[in-house]
Design a protein around this motif. Structure first.
Motif, PDB file in Angstrom:
ATOM      1  N   VAL A 285      10.925 -10.720  12.313  1.00 40.06           N
ATOM      2  CA  VAL A 285      12.111 -10.043  11.820  1.00 40.06           C
ATOM      3  C   VAL A 285      12.333 -10.410  10.361  1.00 40.06           C
ATOM      4  N   THR A 286      13.059  -9.550   9.674  1.00 44.63           N
ATOM      5  CA  THR A 286      13.310  -9.770   8.250  1.00 44.63           C
ATOM      6  C   THR A 286      14.687 -10.401   8.058  1.00 44.63           C
ATOM      7  N   ASN A 287      15.054 -10.652   6.807  1.00 46.25           N
ATOM      8  CA  ASN A 287      16.349 -11.241   6.465  1.00 46.25           C
ATOM      9  C   ASN A 287      16.578 -12.544   7.228  1.00 46.25           C
ATOM     10  N   VAL A 288      15.679 -13.492   7.009  1.00 48.94           N
ATOM     11  CA  VAL A 288      15.686 -14.720   7.804  1.00 48.94           C
ATOM     12  C   VAL A 288      16.940 -15.563   7.579  1.00 48.94           C
ATOM     13  N   ASN A 289      17.673 -15.329   6.499  1.00 52.02           N
ATOM     14  CA  ASN A 289      18.861 -16.125   6.225  1.00 52.02           C
ATOM     15  C   ASN A 289      20.139 -15.490   6.773  1.00 52.02           C
ATOM     16  N   VAL A 290      20.014 -14.344   7.407  1.00 52.76           N
ATOM     17  CA  VAL A 290      21.173 -13.646   7.954  1.00 52.76           C
ATOM     18  C   VAL A 290      21.450 -14.139   9.370  1.00 52.76           C
ATOM     19  N   LYS A 291      22.722 -14.359   9.690  1.00 50.42           N
ATOM     20  CA  LYS A 291      23.079 -14.765  11.051  1.00 50.42           C
ATOM     21  C   LYS A 291      22.745 -13.637  12.033  1.00 50.42           C
ATOM     22  N   ARG A 292      22.206 -14.041  13.197  1.00 49.04           N
ATOM     23  CA  ARG A 292      21.701 -13.037  14.128  1.00 49.04           C
ATOM     24  C   ARG A 292      22.372 -13.146  15.492  1.00 49.04           C
ATOM     25  N   ILE A 293      22.425 -12.023  16.158  1.00 55.79           N
ATOM     26  CA  ILE A 293      22.740 -11.947  17.589  1.00 55.79           C
ATOM     27  C   ILE A 293      21.581 -11.214  18.246  1.00 55.79           C
ATOM     28  N   PHE A 294      21.103 -11.768  19.348  1.00 57.99           N
ATOM     29  CA  PHE A 294      19.996 -11.130  20.064  1.00 57.99           C
ATOM     30  C   PHE A 294      20.496 -10.627  21.412  1.00 57.99           C
ATOM     31  N   VAL A 295      20.117  -9.387  21.755  1.00 60.22           N
ATOM     32  CA  VAL A 295      20.573  -8.751  22.985  1.00 60.22           C
ATOM     33  C   VAL A 295      19.369  -8.341  23.815  1.00 60.22           C
ATOM     34  N   SER A 296      19.382  -8.727  25.085  1.00 58.60           N
ATOM     35  CA  SER A 296      18.338  -8.298  26.023  1.00 58.60           C
ATOM     36  C   SER A 296      18.984  -8.129  27.392  1.00 58.60           C
ATOM     37  N   LEU A 297      19.275  -6.884  27.753  1.00 55.84           N
ATOM     38  CA  LEU A 297      19.972  -6.571  28.992  1.00 55.84           C
ATOM     39  C   LEU A 297      19.133  -5.639  29.856  1.00 55.84           C
ATOM     40  N   THR A 319      28.957  -9.087   9.794  1.00 52.49           N
ATOM     41  CA  THR A 319      28.336 -10.241   9.131  1.00 52.49           C
ATOM     42  C   THR A 319      27.098 -10.720   9.903  1.00 52.49           C
ATOM     43  N   PHE A 320      26.823 -10.087  11.035  1.00 53.20           N
ATOM     44  CA  PHE A 320      25.665 -10.440  11.848  1.00 53.20           C
ATOM     45  C   PHE A 320      24.661  -9.292  11.856  1.00 53.20           C
ATOM     46  N   LYS A 321      23.385  -9.655  11.900  1.00 51.09           N
ATOM     47  CA  LYS A 321      22.332  -8.692  12.166  1.00 51.09           C
ATOM     48  C   LYS A 321      22.017  -8.778  13.651  1.00 51.09           C
ATOM     49  N   VAL A 322      22.039  -7.654  14.333  1.00 50.51           N
ATOM     50  CA  VAL A 322      21.856  -7.625  15.784  1.00 50.51           C
ATOM     51  C   VAL A 322      20.482  -7.057  16.109  1.00 50.51           C
ATOM     52  N   TYR A 323      19.706  -7.822  16.873  1.00 54.08           N
ATOM     53  CA  TYR A 323      18.405  -7.368  17.354  1.00 54.08           C
ATOM     54  C   TYR A 323      18.520  -7.120  18.849  1.00 54.08           C
ATOM     55  N   TRP A 324      18.343  -5.880  19.228  1.00 53.54           N
ATOM     56  CA  TRP A 324      18.552  -5.460  20.622  1.00 53.54           C
ATOM     57  C   TRP A 324      17.210  -5.009  21.192  1.00 53.54           C
ATOM     58  N   ARG A 325      16.705  -5.785  22.165  1.00 52.68           N
ATOM     59  CA  ARG A 325      15.439  -5.422  22.791  1.00 52.68           C
ATOM     60  C   ARG A 325      15.705  -4.385  23.879  1.00 52.68           C
ATOM     61  N   LYS A 354      16.867 -20.809  13.825  1.00 58.05           N
ATOM     62  CA  LYS A 354      18.144 -21.511  13.683  1.00 58.05           C
ATOM     63  C   LYS A 354      19.281 -20.565  13.320  1.00 58.05           C
ATOM     64  N   ASN A 355      18.945 -19.365  12.864  1.00 59.76           N
ATOM     65  CA  ASN A 355      19.975 -18.410  12.465  1.00 59.76           C
ATOM     66  C   ASN A 355      20.464 -17.537  13.625  1.00 59.76           C
ATOM     67  N   THR A 356      19.880 -17.696  14.810  1.00 57.25           N
ATOM     68  CA  THR A 356      20.336 -16.939  15.971  1.00 57.25           C
ATOM     69  C   THR A 356      21.546 -17.655  16.562  1.00 57.25           C
ATOM     70  N   LYS A 357      22.699 -17.001  16.503  1.00 55.85           N
ATOM     71  CA  LYS A 357      23.972 -17.641  16.863  1.00 55.85           C
ATOM     72  C   LYS A 357      24.470 -17.265  18.255  1.00 55.85           C
ATOM     73  N   LEU A 358      23.888 -16.236  18.861  1.00 56.16           N
ATOM     74  CA  LEU A 358      24.345 -15.820  20.188  1.00 56.16           C
ATOM     75  C   LEU A 358      23.253 -15.011  20.874  1.00 56.16           C
ATOM     76  N   PHE A 359      23.148 -15.198  22.182  1.00 61.36           N
ATOM     77  CA  PHE A 359      22.200 -14.460  23.002  1.00 61.36           C
ATOM     78  C   PHE A 359      22.982 -13.766  24.109  1.00 61.36           C
ATOM     79  N   ILE A 360      22.941 -12.437  24.135  1.00 64.57           N
ATOM     80  CA  ILE A 360      23.587 -11.649  25.188  1.00 64.57           C
ATOM     81  C   ILE A 360      22.499 -11.212  26.162  1.00 64.57           C
TER      82      ILE A 360
END
Length: 518
Positions: A285-297, A319-325, A354-360
């Motif tokens: 993923v890009t923007n490695v310094n951006v806070k992230r939320i990852f979603v996998s439902l 303020t978060f970049k969200v990666y949704w699988r 370390k920038n991944t702040k939440l996992f849904i």
């Protein structure tokens, strides 16, 4: 391809087992999680120089290249059955026993049809065509969808068999390895937690007995009939159970920190989280310094309104970049600018950042293990009782699926991100999960090689493996004790009454004699 594989296996048979063994992995599950976990063991063995042959359906994103790993593909299973895999094996409403019976039967029937399909694939025929002098030193077997193939064991020369359990502790493992599932332990899939009152323990015990009946009186018998048609041998249910009784040990995807406390026999090896590679970093993923939320439902269990509610909430967190699988959602939801959809995101790599702040997540076992390992806060939206059971063991934040909307979800997410105690507990959980004397994969490889060095593992089994239920649970002793403590007072009472009656009679006789004398 077959002849090249045969040459490699023949040459390998001349080398010391601890350095270069031929190992067969039967991994017939249609679950991607099962395949990821089983493959991690296979590749761990390959890195040790062993030649590993994997019998597997044609799952995408799972098959990898390694010079010591060879695939036998059970072709066509994914296209035929994957669209039908919608419900969890234990996803039933337990208080409704009729519904439980119906859903359980449907899932056993599904496993039967899948195994029947495998018996007619060219992949299985490839394995059956192996020359008799090609030997496997050990078989690693994930029993899901594959019990009609048990006669492969004598066909391949009766090598030791190690059971793989990617889904953690299961009642089936207890029956196979000589222990019993205690009613105070919720079976995977029931909506219970550690607070097991009398009624829950009662229903849990009924469910366990029902599952035992379904497996050994229905499902396994049907699978043996299938096997007899394919292998042209007459196997009985007793033969199948003897196969199971000779299994050496089980490798179980569990971690003591993420499970209820239980007695674990020596022939059950706990290796939870072995699929996690701590050296992986988020490079996809890009923007490695951006806070992230990852979603996998489990998106097939969410309707369009629920999906849009999740997207709207995550879109408001600019303020978060969200990666949704997720697979293609074109036409289903309006996509916010800060969300990236991709079905092929590498979950471990993103959670390892370390920038991944939440996992849904829905609460699948492997996903929870990965998040706990990397210390990522979790919001779980479980879709099945099995996922609910996984989540309750961790006491993590949950969101009710039926209540999903933008306002509700945002309140949950902000509550987690601003809760210092929750974030601190997340770090504590990670430290407990990681604190082990050796890596889970190294432990799994050690025990596989141990079995190859020392035989079938009979010396590891508990004494209860050769006892019936009444003996192993001491029911005969309890029955005797009950009789003793009931009969002893009754006998004493009887003797006391008899004594009183006798004294009374004697007194009456003496009185009558005295009257006559007077």
């Amino acid at each position: 391809m077959f002849y090249c594989l045969a040459v490699v296996l023949i040459l390998a048979s001349c080398v010391d087992l601890s350095e270069n063994a031929n190992i067969l992995v039967v991994s017939a599950s249609l679950s991607r999680s099962n395949q990821v976990w089983n493959n991690a063991i296979a590749f761990g063995l390959a890195e040790r120089g062993h030649n590993v042959t994997i019998v597997t359906p044609d799952l995408p994103h799972v098959i990898k290249v390694n010079k010591n790993v060879f695939y036998i593909i059970l072709e066509g299973a994914i296209a035929k059955f994957k669209p039908q895999i919608k419900t969890n094996v234990y996803d039933y409403n337990i208080p409704d026993l009729n519904e439980m019976k119906k859903v359980a039967k449907n899932n056993w029937d599904k496993a039967y049809r899948i195994c029947e399909f495998y018996l007619n694939t060219q992949g299985l025929q490839t394995l059956l065509d192996y020359p008799s002098h090609i030997k496997f030193e050990v078989i690693l077997w994930d029993l899901e969808n594959s019990e009609c193939m048990l006669p492969l064991i004598p066909k391949l020369g009766n090598p030791p068999v190690i059971v793989l359990s990617p889904n953690g502790f299961q009642p089936t493992l207890n029956w196979i390895f000589g222990t019993h599932w205690k009613p105070y332990l919720p079976i995977p899939g029931l909506p219970y937690d550690k607070d097991m009152n009398f009624m829950r323990r009662f229903l849990n015990a009924i469910t366990i007995k029902f599952m035992y009946y379904q497996k050994y009186e229905v499902y396994l018998k049907e699978n043996i009939n299938l096997a007899n048609e394919k292998f042209k041998n007459y196997f009985t249910i007793d033969d199948a159970m003897n196969f199971e009784l000779n299994f050496s040990l089980a490798l179980i995807n569990s971690n003591f920190h993420m499970d209820y406390g239980r007695d674990v026999a020596q022939n059950k090896i706990v290796v939870g989280g072995l699929h996690i590679n701590p050296l992986q970093e988020a490079k996809t993923v890009t923007n490695v310094n951006v806070k992230r939320i990852f979603v996998s439902l489990q998106d097939d269990k969410l309707d369009k309104k629920q999906l849009q509610g999740i997207a709207d909430c995550l879109g408001s967190l600019d303020t978060f970049k969200v990666y949704w699988r997720v697979a293609d959602v074109t036409g289903k939801i309006i996509k916010p600018k800060n969300i990236v959809f991709n079905e092929t995101f590498n979950q471990i790599q993103i959670l390892g950042s370390k920038n991944t702040k939440l996992f849904i997540t829905s609460g699948n076992l492997l996903s929870l293990q990965e998040a706990v390992y990397f210390g990522v806060p979790i919001l779980a939206i479980p879709s099945t009782y099995a996922q609910t059971n996984n989540v309750k063991k961790l006491s993590i934040a949950t969101g009710a699926q039926g209540a999903i909307n933008e306002k509700y979800l945002c309140r949950k997410i902000r509550g987690i991100l601003n809760d210092e105690d929750y974030l601190e507990n997340t770090k504590t959980n990670s430290g407990r999960f990681r604190d082990q004397p050796m890596k889970p994969l190294d432990r799994a490889v050690f025990w596989i090689e141990y079995v190859m060095r020392h035989g079938n593992g009979k010396h590891l089994e508990p004494l209860t493996r050769n006892m019936n239920y009444f003996e192993s649970e001491n029911i005969d002793l309890l029955f005797f004790a009950a009789l003793f403590f009931i009969c002893l007072p009754l006998t004493g009472l009887y003797l006391l009454i008899k004594c009183i009656q006798r004294r009374t009679i004697n007194n009456d006789v003496k009185f009558n004699i005295k009257i006559k004398q007077d």
